[in-house]
Design a protein around this motif. Sequence first.
Motif, PDB file in Angstrom:
ATOM      1  N   LYS A 154      52.527  40.463  23.018  1.00  0.00           N
ATOM      2  CA  LYS A 154      51.182  40.988  23.272  1.00  0.00           C
ATOM      3  C   LYS A 154      50.565  40.469  24.559  1.00  0.00           C
ATOM      4  N   SER A 176      46.746  44.993  24.668  1.00  0.00           N
ATOM      5  CA  SER A 176      47.543  44.164  23.771  1.00  0.00           C
ATOM      6  C   SER A 176      47.459  44.596  22.311  1.00  0.00           C
ATOM      7  N   ALA A 206      49.108  43.830  29.408  1.00  0.00           N
ATOM      8  CA  ALA A 206      50.321  43.736  28.601  1.00  0.00           C
ATOM      9  C   ALA A 206      51.417  44.570  29.269  1.00  0.00           C
TER      10      ALA A 206
END
Length: 184
Positions: free
Chosen positions: A135, A70, A144
């Motif tokens: 994210k 992320s 992600a």
Amino acid sequence: MSDTPPNDASEFFQAVADVSPLQSDRARLRGNRVRKQRNDASDYRRQAAEQEPETFVDGLSTTAVEIIESEQDLLFVGPGIQIREIKKLRRGHIPWQAGLDLHGYTLEAAREELARFIRDCKNNSLRCVLVVHGKAYSQPGQPALMKSHINDWLRQLHPVLAFCSAQPKDGGTGAVYVLLRQKT
């Protein structure tokens, strides 16, 4: 211990029962971190391969991609791009002229929308655009996936010269600035 090799799993585990792991914290931490990332990625790839056959939409593959964290910065630079241009792009000094927010999209819908958006932007002679992928914080513990696919798909699209994670004011690591070829 006997001279014959163990012939099943229980005999093997009995034979190695007194073996102790290495005591180096550094080696154990590094090994666990790498192993966890590979398992997440390989689990996802295996599941994706089992669920649907590979298809293409606007040349974008549906196969599994490398999983991106992320908070990881994204950067892609195609051949022939000057370093000065990349620095300007990364600093947010090239104003983006259109944006696409993919929050709430399924991967299938996002792939189609991204391909359409990039094609339309190129046809309208736009130079720099913003793509917001998010994210994946809404699903703790999940990779992600949208960010990972966007990273892969943008690399496959011919109009894309370069892209990088956006400045915090424009979404930070949840968005990318995309530099497009000029219509010729």
